[in-house]
Design an enzyme around this catalytic site. Sequence first.
Site, short mmCIF file in Angstrom:
data_model
loop_
_atom_site.label_atom_id
_atom_site.label_comp_id
_atom_site.label_asym_id
_atom_site.label_seq_id
_atom_site.Cartn_x
_atom_site.Cartn_y
_atom_site.Cartn_z
N LYS A 237 0.86 -1.10 0.05
CA LYS A 237 -0.24 -0.27 -0.04
C LYS A 237 0.41 1.23 0.01
O LYS A 237 1.58 1.30 0.89
CB LYS A 237 -0.78 0.06 1.31
CG LYS A 237 -1.90 1.62 1.13
CD LYS A 237 -3.40 0.21 2.75
CE LYS A 237 -3.64 1.26 2.99
NZ LYS A 237 -4.56 1.80 3.30
N SER B 49 -9.98 1.71 2.88
CA SER B 49 -8.71 2.00 1.64
C SER B 49 -7.34 1.82 1.25
O SER B 49 -7.29 1.90 -0.30
CB SER B 49 -8.08 3.35 2.64
OG SER B 49 -7.69 2.75 3.73
N SER C 184 -10.07 -0.62 6.86
CA SER C 184 -9.40 -0.78 5.76
C SER C 184 -8.67 -1.96 4.86
O SER C 184 -8.05 -1.78 4.03
CB SER C 184 -8.16 0.61 5.56
OG SER C 184 -9.33 1.52 5.21
N1 GLN Z 1 -13.25 3.31 6.17
C1 GLN Z 1 -12.29 3.75 7.43
C2 GLN Z 1 -12.55 5.27 7.08
O1 GLN Z 1 -12.57 5.68 5.94
C3 GLN Z 1 -11.28 2.56 7.76
C4 GLN Z 1 -9.98 3.25 6.98
C5 GLN Z 1 -8.77 3.14 7.44
O2 GLN Z 1 -9.23 1.71 8.02
N2 GLN Z 1 -7.43 3.19 6.82
O3 GLN Z 1 -11.79 6.02 8.24
#
Ligand code: GLN
Length: 487
Positions: A82, A157, A181
């Site tokens: 990532k 994400s 995410s």
């Molecule tokens: N979807 C969640 C957010 O937008 C989690 C994101 C993540 O785990 N980095 O914060």
Amino acid sequence: MSEPNDIPKQATLISEGVRYGILSAAQVLDEHLARVDEREGEIHAFNLVLADEARERAAEIDSMVADGLNPGPLAGVPVALKDNMCTRGIPTTCSSKILGDWKPPYDATVVTRLRDAGAVVIGKTNLDEFAMGSSTENSAFGPTKNPHDTSRVPGGSSGGSAAAVAAEFASVSLGSDTGGSIRQPAALCGTVGVKPTYGAVSRLGLIAFGSSLDQIGPFAHTVDDAALTLEVISGHDPADSTSIERPPLELRSKLLMGAAGLRVGRITDLPSGASPDVQARLDEAFEALAAAGAEIVDVECPAFGYGLTAYYLIAPAEASSNLARFDGVRFGSRVTAPDTNQMYMATRTDGFGAEVKRRIMLGTYALSAGYQEAYYGRAQKVRRLIANDFAAAYAKADVLLTPASPTVAFEVGDKASDPLAMYLCDTYTIPSNLSGDPGMSVPFGTGDGGLPVGVQVLAPALEDHTMFRAAAELERYMQTQQEGSIQ
Ligand code: GLN
């Protein structure tokens, strides 16, 4: 001579083949790069493909094997990272304009550990800007598409990392999970995805979003591959003050233990929201474990449903502080202006996308004088209640099962203009970030539209191996089902 389709996709098989000289790392890499050439245009899993660097590394691995050396447990395994993990001398963008072409002066600890284990880094994957989102549509470089159906999102994400494994561009990949995410995109792309116990994997070199929540973990084709990768990247790192002083996790040795005697908790007051197709799979997962000898027990987690609200105060609060460092002075891009304050403002206005700005504003508000106790302080209290609920549940159950995502992959654009709808994707994943406990998504058949469904396995802190034990049983059940339907 082996034909291209003799090359396995699983990391465990690739590394074994390479170490025994049955496969060459170069051949494995070429096979993966060929698939990237074929489908990356429609999927956009990567911000950067490191074909030359990967070829060099694969050749090194092959010559080690030729010299009788063991390159390590991930010998020749193509790995995608990532793009919020620092790679020395290689752009690390967080899919944000503000980082420009910033090149970190050091490698994240996970990157060093992967390389030392013989892995071949194939590229940096797309993400929602600064890991804020659930669809990878918030990337400054355009969205990633779900390899199962390119009209759908891959989740987020870490959508690029999930898609890279699902499309077989990489054998395993790393993502980060602050609120879901890794687990949510794993569910939507039909891969295994693990958020380990907080502190089990070093965060050094992971660009911080919510420091008390962020954990790095693997995406993989199988539970065993995820276990192998996590064994490699876990273990104490003196350079991360939140790293647990323990040796690497021991997971693979537990995968064949089966589910006999395992107490599997069903949360009776789980927040609603799971669609019927996902719920049906979850019910089947309980039945599968019961049939394998597990005991299904009812538990309550009354504060679970408040997780989302608490998270959307705590995570933005931490983000607003963490992202203050992107000011046009120390990293990345700068918009010039007549004085320093105007330069900060112009740089941040231009460099951050809408969702990141929303989080910074939410967090700054939640921390501001007069509101801190009412918002941030109360959210921290809710966090404690959630941890207490889990502790009580884990007195009765070894693991808990929930959906990983409330639905299968949704259409690109469906939730892009509705932040609240997007936030609701994380209902089932967020609570274990708040408590610091591990969670993982295991592919468990399909739902609406024939799209993948993931079942989430949760376990108490440092019981990652028990979580893997249950996950392995779910995977075995699914394999039996699939073999059954082929016959
Ligand atoms: N979807 C969640 C957010 O937008 C989690 C994101 C993540 O785990 N980095 O914060």
